[in-house]
Design a protein around this motif. Structure first.
Motif, PDB file in Angstrom:
ATOM      1  N   VAL A  54      36.247  45.890  53.103  1.00  0.00           N
ATOM      2  CA  VAL A  54      36.447  44.444  53.005  1.00  0.00           C
ATOM      3  C   VAL A  54      36.010  43.941  51.625  1.00  0.00           C
ATOM      4  CG1 VAL A  54      35.663  42.206  53.854  1.00  0.00           C
ATOM      5  CG2 VAL A  54      36.330  43.980  55.470  1.00  0.00           C
ATOM      6  N   PHE A  55      34.837  44.389  51.162  1.00  0.00           N
ATOM      7  CA  PHE A  55      34.354  43.960  49.850  1.00  0.00           C
ATOM      8  C   PHE A  55      35.301  44.373  48.735  1.00  0.00           C
ATOM      9  CE2 PHE A  55      30.421  42.551  51.525  1.00  0.00           C
ATOM     10  CZ  PHE A  55      29.849  41.784  50.541  1.00  0.00           C
ATOM     11  N   TYR A  56      35.838  45.578  48.855  1.00  0.00           N
ATOM     12  CA  TYR A  56      36.712  46.064  47.792  1.00  0.00           C
ATOM     13  C   TYR A  56      38.019  45.282  47.767  1.00  0.00           C
ATOM     14  CZ  TYR A  56      38.287  49.422  44.354  1.00  0.00           C
ATOM     15  OH  TYR A  56      38.709  49.998  43.193  1.00  0.00           O
ATOM     16  N   MET A  57      38.451  44.851  48.941  1.00  0.00           N
ATOM     17  CA  MET A  57      39.682  44.070  49.020  1.00  0.00           C
ATOM     18  C   MET A  57      39.552  42.720  48.325  1.00  0.00           C
ATOM     19  SD  MET A  57      40.984  44.652  52.858  1.00  0.00           S
ATOM     20  CE  MET A  57      42.261  43.408  52.870  1.00  0.00           C
ATOM     21  N   LEU A  58      38.314  42.176  48.312  1.00  0.00           N
ATOM     22  CA  LEU A  58      38.127  40.837  47.755  1.00  0.00           C
ATOM     23  C   LEU A  58      38.634  40.747  46.323  1.00  0.00           C
ATOM     24  CD1 LEU A  58      34.594  39.918  49.131  1.00  0.00           C
ATOM     25  CD2 LEU A  58      36.832  39.293  50.020  1.00  0.00           C
ATOM     26  N   GLY A  59      38.236  41.735  45.497  1.00  0.00           N
ATOM     27  CA  GLY A  59      38.670  41.725  44.104  1.00  0.00           C
ATOM     28  C   GLY A  59      40.182  41.706  43.990  1.00  0.00           C
ATOM     29  N   GLN A  60      40.844  42.487  44.846  1.00  0.00           N
ATOM     30  CA  GLN A  60      42.301  42.574  44.781  1.00  0.00           C
ATOM     31  C   GLN A  60      42.943  41.253  45.183  1.00  0.00           C
ATOM     32  OE1 GLN A  60      42.979  45.482  43.521  1.00  0.00           O
ATOM     33  NE2 GLN A  60      40.855  46.099  43.833  1.00  0.00           N
ATOM     34  N   LEU A  61      42.413  40.667  46.239  1.00  0.00           N
ATOM     35  CA  LEU A  61      43.008  39.428  46.727  1.00  0.00           C
ATOM     36  C   LEU A  61      42.812  38.274  45.737  1.00  0.00           C
ATOM     37  CD1 LEU A  61      42.154  39.657  50.504  1.00  0.00           C
ATOM     38  CD2 LEU A  61      44.427  39.587  49.498  1.00  0.00           C
ATOM     39  N   VAL A  62      41.644  38.240  45.096  1.00  0.00           N
ATOM     40  CA  VAL A  62      41.394  37.198  44.097  1.00  0.00           C
ATOM     41  C   VAL A  62      42.389  37.353  42.945  1.00  0.00           C
ATOM     42  CG1 VAL A  62      39.737  36.354  42.389  1.00  0.00           C
ATOM     43  CG2 VAL A  62      38.977  36.898  44.700  1.00  0.00           C
ATOM     44  N   VAL A 106      42.377  39.638  57.851  1.00  0.00           N
ATOM     45  CA  VAL A 106      42.026  38.228  58.070  1.00  0.00           C
ATOM     46  C   VAL A 106      40.640  37.924  57.495  1.00  0.00           C
ATOM     47  CG1 VAL A 106      41.498  36.511  59.840  1.00  0.00           C
ATOM     48  CG2 VAL A 106      43.541  37.925  60.048  1.00  0.00           C
ATOM     49  N   ILE A 107      39.677  38.816  57.745  1.00  0.00           N
ATOM     50  CA  ILE A 107      38.321  38.592  57.213  1.00  0.00           C
ATOM     51  C   ILE A 107      38.349  38.540  55.693  1.00  0.00           C
ATOM     52  CG2 ILE A 107      36.014  39.586  56.998  1.00  0.00           C
ATOM     53  CD1 ILE A 107      36.378  40.820  59.719  1.00  0.00           C
ATOM     54  N   ALA A 108      39.042  39.501  55.072  1.00  0.00           N
ATOM     55  CA  ALA A 108      39.064  39.564  53.606  1.00  0.00           C
ATOM     56  C   ALA A 108      39.736  38.327  53.014  1.00  0.00           C
ATOM     57  CB  ALA A 108      39.773  40.831  53.143  1.00  0.00           C
ATOM     58  N   ILE A 109      40.826  37.881  53.623  1.00  0.00           N
ATOM     59  CA  ILE A 109      41.504  36.680  53.120  1.00  0.00           C
ATOM     60  C   ILE A 109      40.554  35.483  53.185  1.00  0.00           C
ATOM     61  CG2 ILE A 109      43.326  34.992  53.609  1.00  0.00           C
ATOM     62  CD1 ILE A 109      45.125  37.297  54.411  1.00  0.00           C
ATOM     63  N   ALA A 110      39.875  35.332  54.315  1.00  0.00           N
ATOM     64  CA  ALA A 110      38.972  34.195  54.487  1.00  0.00           C
ATOM     65  C   ALA A 110      37.900  34.193  53.398  1.00  0.00           C
ATOM     66  CB  ALA A 110      38.335  34.238  55.870  1.00  0.00           C
ATOM     67  N   ALA A 127      49.659  47.778  47.001  1.00  0.00           N
ATOM     68  CA  ALA A 127      49.431  49.177  47.344  1.00  0.00           C
ATOM     69  C   ALA A 127      47.947  49.478  47.541  1.00  0.00           C
ATOM     70  CB  ALA A 127      50.004  50.067  46.257  1.00  0.00           C
ATOM     71  N   VAL A 128      47.121  48.965  46.625  1.00  0.00           N
ATOM     72  CA  VAL A 128      45.687  49.258  46.732  1.00  0.00           C
ATOM     73  C   VAL A 128      45.125  48.639  48.004  1.00  0.00           C
ATOM     74  CG1 VAL A 128      43.430  48.809  45.722  1.00  0.00           C
ATOM     75  CG2 VAL A 128      45.297  49.574  44.287  1.00  0.00           C
ATOM     76  N   VAL A 129      45.491  47.394  48.241  1.00  0.00           N
ATOM     77  CA  VAL A 129      44.965  46.731  49.426  1.00  0.00           C
ATOM     78  C   VAL A 129      45.430  47.459  50.692  1.00  0.00           C
ATOM     79  CG1 VAL A 129      45.041  44.613  50.769  1.00  0.00           C
ATOM     80  CG2 VAL A 129      44.682  44.505  48.338  1.00  0.00           C
ATOM     81  N   ALA A 130      46.697  47.887  50.692  1.00  0.00           N
ATOM     82  CA  ALA A 130      47.187  48.615  51.858  1.00  0.00           C
ATOM     83  C   ALA A 130      46.377  49.886  52.087  1.00  0.00           C
ATOM     84  CB  ALA A 130      48.666  48.942  51.681  1.00  0.00           C
ATOM     85  N   THR A 150      47.321  29.468  48.884  1.00  0.00           N
ATOM     86  CA  THR A 150      48.604  29.864  49.452  1.00  0.00           C
ATOM     87  C   THR A 150      48.970  31.270  49.005  1.00  0.00           C
ATOM     88  OG1 THR A 150      49.198  27.585  49.003  1.00  0.00           O
ATOM     89  CG2 THR A 150      50.921  28.983  49.890  1.00  0.00           C
ATOM     90  N   SER A 151      48.746  31.559  47.716  1.00  0.00           N
ATOM     91  CA  SER A 151      49.148  32.879  47.235  1.00  0.00           C
ATOM     92  C   SER A 151      48.315  33.986  47.858  1.00  0.00           C
ATOM     93  CB  SER A 151      49.136  32.954  45.715  1.00  0.00           C
ATOM     94  OG  SER A 151      48.123  32.188  45.171  1.00  0.00           O
ATOM     95  N   VAL A 152      47.028  33.721  48.082  1.00  0.00           N
ATOM     96  CA  VAL A 152      46.211  34.731  48.764  1.00  0.00           C
ATOM     97  C   VAL A 152      46.787  35.015  50.155  1.00  0.00           C
ATOM     98  CG1 VAL A 152      43.963  35.152  49.816  1.00  0.00           C
ATOM     99  CG2 VAL A 152      44.079  34.280  47.503  1.00  0.00           C
ATOM    100  N   LEU A 153      47.203  33.973  50.840  1.00  0.00           N
ATOM    101  CA  LEU A 153      47.780  34.151  52.177  1.00  0.00           C
ATOM    102  C   LEU A 153      49.061  34.971  52.140  1.00  0.00           C
ATOM    103  CD1 LEU A 153      47.309  30.695  53.914  1.00  0.00           C
ATOM    104  CD2 LEU A 153      46.433  32.918  54.656  1.00  0.00           C
TER     105      LEU A 153
END
Lengths: 518, 117
Positions: free
Chosen positions: A129-137, A380-384, A335-338, A153-156
């Motif tokens: 989850v923590f690693y995903m944060l950087g990607q989503l930002v 969902v957690i990472a997006i939030a 790809a990374v997030v997946a 919106t774009s994060v969603l």
């Protein structure tokens, strides 16, 4: 934005989804969902590893860091490369020889207790989850710049796109997406590198002289200390990176996608060369962005510099190059997030659901269902969480995830393979203390607390002075293992000691025949 | 499909191995295996210390001292040379590992043949 960017976007997305669809036809069993059927070659796996690692934080974050903080970009960069030496020397081959699907499999090969498996899986999920944060930002910032839609919106949108990805394909899909993406990313970087150096007449010495006057920082841009006033902070980030990758679940499971230890080893060599050359180009792209795009424009697009690379692409190659680099960045993030989601979800369905709750008797169908459920939950957690982190440099955000891995996973992995007296209590203590101390120290750090209102989440004096906790939390992780082992020593006296089996297996290999025939 | 088949045959091999009950304690206690571990330690530990110290020294040298702020060529300072040299150091150490571990593979093979596996 113009039609060309939208067209390129659509083309890339169709290509990537086609691979996913093709791969999903091959993904028949839960086993091949988890580890791509164990059949990748060294070069394929090396490229996939590079793809996993050259995430949005590496590409967007590092170019941003070099463009805004000059020399101090190094402290966010080189540790990751050295980390693959740690993996190569200490972790890759034993892990390949002991593991099956997850990190939990490897640790429980030695400690056959459900608690150990549970804590390992929990850890894997938190780190993912923590690693995903950087990607989503990064994704949020990218879409905001590209399409002019709001960050939230774009994060969603990215979150939903990558969920679709994981749900259809699994690890085979992500392996192939990583490979293709790594080629595109390195290729794109190389083209940009040549174009930037063209502007500087390929004068690698002269570019440094140019940089002395190119930014508002003057000569300080070329000297260490622009960002890191405190040497301990830089050392802490570096230490976290050097030891972090070796504890990162989604990178470690890559070693389970190859047939044997020899291939695991060769794939690291491929990775080292790809990443090393990529890193050298990144430095000059950072310079190029600072000089050609300009510090103020970079900051205007994103205060942390995350958009330096796409802006540079626009400057040197016009709208087409801008569209191409943005599309590659987007594919990278997807790809990374997946890959991370698959790892986290696998830890849940394989370790927690199948092995712990169902005693290993869950059907394939049930497992596949749980993987999908867990994927949705983790996303969902990472997006939030990522909705609050817009103003952080993404390379820094992922360095926190790496520190988490270095503090909680790495000590346990190393001691499981190499320390005879290590026991179950030690493993559990080590993982939990590493995890809690890292998160706790970040909570008390200047990232969360700042004296000026509005700069950070809370207003006040940070109790812990360093932005990155590695230099304290990593030793604490090891200490936790030691103390736990000491406490548990009496309890586990009568437990069968299978260390000989572990060390023999990890050294010689699980598929003994494969080695002989090699 | 072929991949899946291949893997399942590998798995069967492993299962057969397990059925044969490999005597791990015996291998662990054998002189050859001890030699192998010793040999492995002898190159892994010094190299690991070397690359860790080499790369961890940079933040301390760069931010606590001024010795890296010396110009080497043009405006390129020693700090940049050191930073980039870490990348090449990684390549070098990596290739040493590959060479050494090829030797180790040979030793492993010998043990396996000796133990009749």
């Amino acid at each position: 934005m113009g039609w060309d960017i939208i067209l390129l976007f659509v083309l890339m997305s169709i290509g990537v989804l086609f691979i996913t669809y093709y791969a999903s036809k091959k993904t028949k069993t839960a086993g091949s969902f988890y580890t791509a059927g164990g059949g990748l070659t060294a070069r394929q796996n090396g490229l996939a590893l590079a793809g996993d690692f050259m995430s949005a934080s590496t590409f967007l974050g590092l170019i941003g860091a070099f463009s805004l903080t000059g020399y101090d970009g190094f402290f966010l960069m080189y540790g990751a490369l050295v980390s693959f030496l740690v993996i190569l020397f200490l972790v890759a081959e034993p892990l390949r020889n002991l593991g099956k699907y997850t990190l939990g499999d490897m640790i429980t090969a030695r400690f056959r207790f459900k608690q150990v498996r549970g804590v390992t899986a929990f850890n894997t999920i938190i780190i993912s989850v923590f690693y995903m944060l950087g990607q989503l930002v990064a994704a949020g910032a990218l879409f905001k710049l590209l399409l002019g839609i709001p960050y939230n919106t774009s994060v969603l949108i990215v979150g939903i796109a990558m969920l679709a990805f994981v749900l259809f394909g699994g690890m085979t899909a992500t392996s192939w997406v990583q490979i293709i993406k790594a080629i595109l990313l390195v290729g794109g970087t190389f083209i940009m590198f040549v174009m930037v150096m063209w502007k500087f007449n390929f004068n690698f010495i002269g570019i440094f002289t140019d940089m002395k006057t190119a930014t508002p920082f003057g000569i300080d841009f070329l000297n260490p200390g622009l960002k890191y006033k405190n040497g301990w902070d830089a050392a802490s980030v570096t230490l976290g990176l050097i030891l972090g990758t070796a504890g990162l679940p989604h990178v470690l499971v890559r070693f389970l996608t190859v047939p044997n230890a020899q291939v695991a080893r060769k794939s690291v060599v491929w990775l080292m060369w790809i990443m090393g050359l990529f890193h050298i180009m990144v430095i000059f792209l950072g310079f190029g962005a600072a000089k050609l795009v300009g510090t103020s424009n970079i900051i205007e697009a994103n205060p942390a510099g995350n958009m330096a690379a796409p802006l540079l692409a626009k400057f040197i190659g016009g709208d087409f190059m801008f569209a191409f680099i943005s599309a590659v960045s987007f594919a990278t993030i997807l790809a990374v997030v997946a890959g991370i989601v698959v790892t986290g979800a696998t830890a849940f369905s394989h370790d927690i659901y199948n092995e712990i709750l169902k005693d290993g008797k869950a059907t394939e169908k049930q497992q596949m269902f749980m993987v999908r459920l867990a994927s949705i939950f983790i996303t969902v957690i990472a997006i939030a969480l990522s909705l609050f982190l817009q103003n952080f440099n993404v390379a820094f955000l992922s360095s926190i995830a790496l520190t988490l891995a270095a503090s909680s996973n790495l000590p346990v992995i190393l001691l499981t393979i190499f320390w005879r007296k290590f026991n179950k209590t030690g493993a559990i203590f080590g993982m939990l203390i590493g995890l809690i101390s890292t998160i706790g120290l970040v909570m008390l750090s200047p990232n969360v607390w700042n004296l000026e209102p509005g700069v950070a989440l809370f207003t006040g004096n940070p109790i812990f002075p360093l932005a990155s906790p590695g230099i304290v939390s990593i030793p604490l992780g090891f200490l936790g293992c030691y103390i736990g082992t000491f406490i548990g020593a009496r309890k586990t006296k009568n437990v069968e000691d299978n260390f000989p089996e572990i060390i023999v297996k990890s050294t010689i290999g699980n598929d003994v025949k494969g080695v002989v025939n090699h | 499909m072929e991949l899946v088949k291949e893997q399942s045959s590998v798995k069967k091999d492993i299962e057969q191995q397990d059925n044969k009950q490999i005597d791990y304690d015996k291998i662990f206690a054998s002189e050859d295996f001890k030699q192998l571990l010793l040999y492995k330690k002898k190159f892994i530990i010094p190299y690991t210390i070397f690359y860790l110290v080499y790369s961890l020294a940079l933040p301390f040298l760069a931010l606590f001292t001024n010795i890296l702020n010396v110009q080497v060529i043009g405006d390129i300072t020693l700090a940049w040379v050191y930073g980039i040299s870490i990348i090449f150091m990684s390549f070098a150490v990596c290739s040493v590992y590959v060479k050494k571990s090829a030797e180790l593979d040979e030793k492993v093979k010998q043990i396996l043949v000796k133990e009749g596996l």
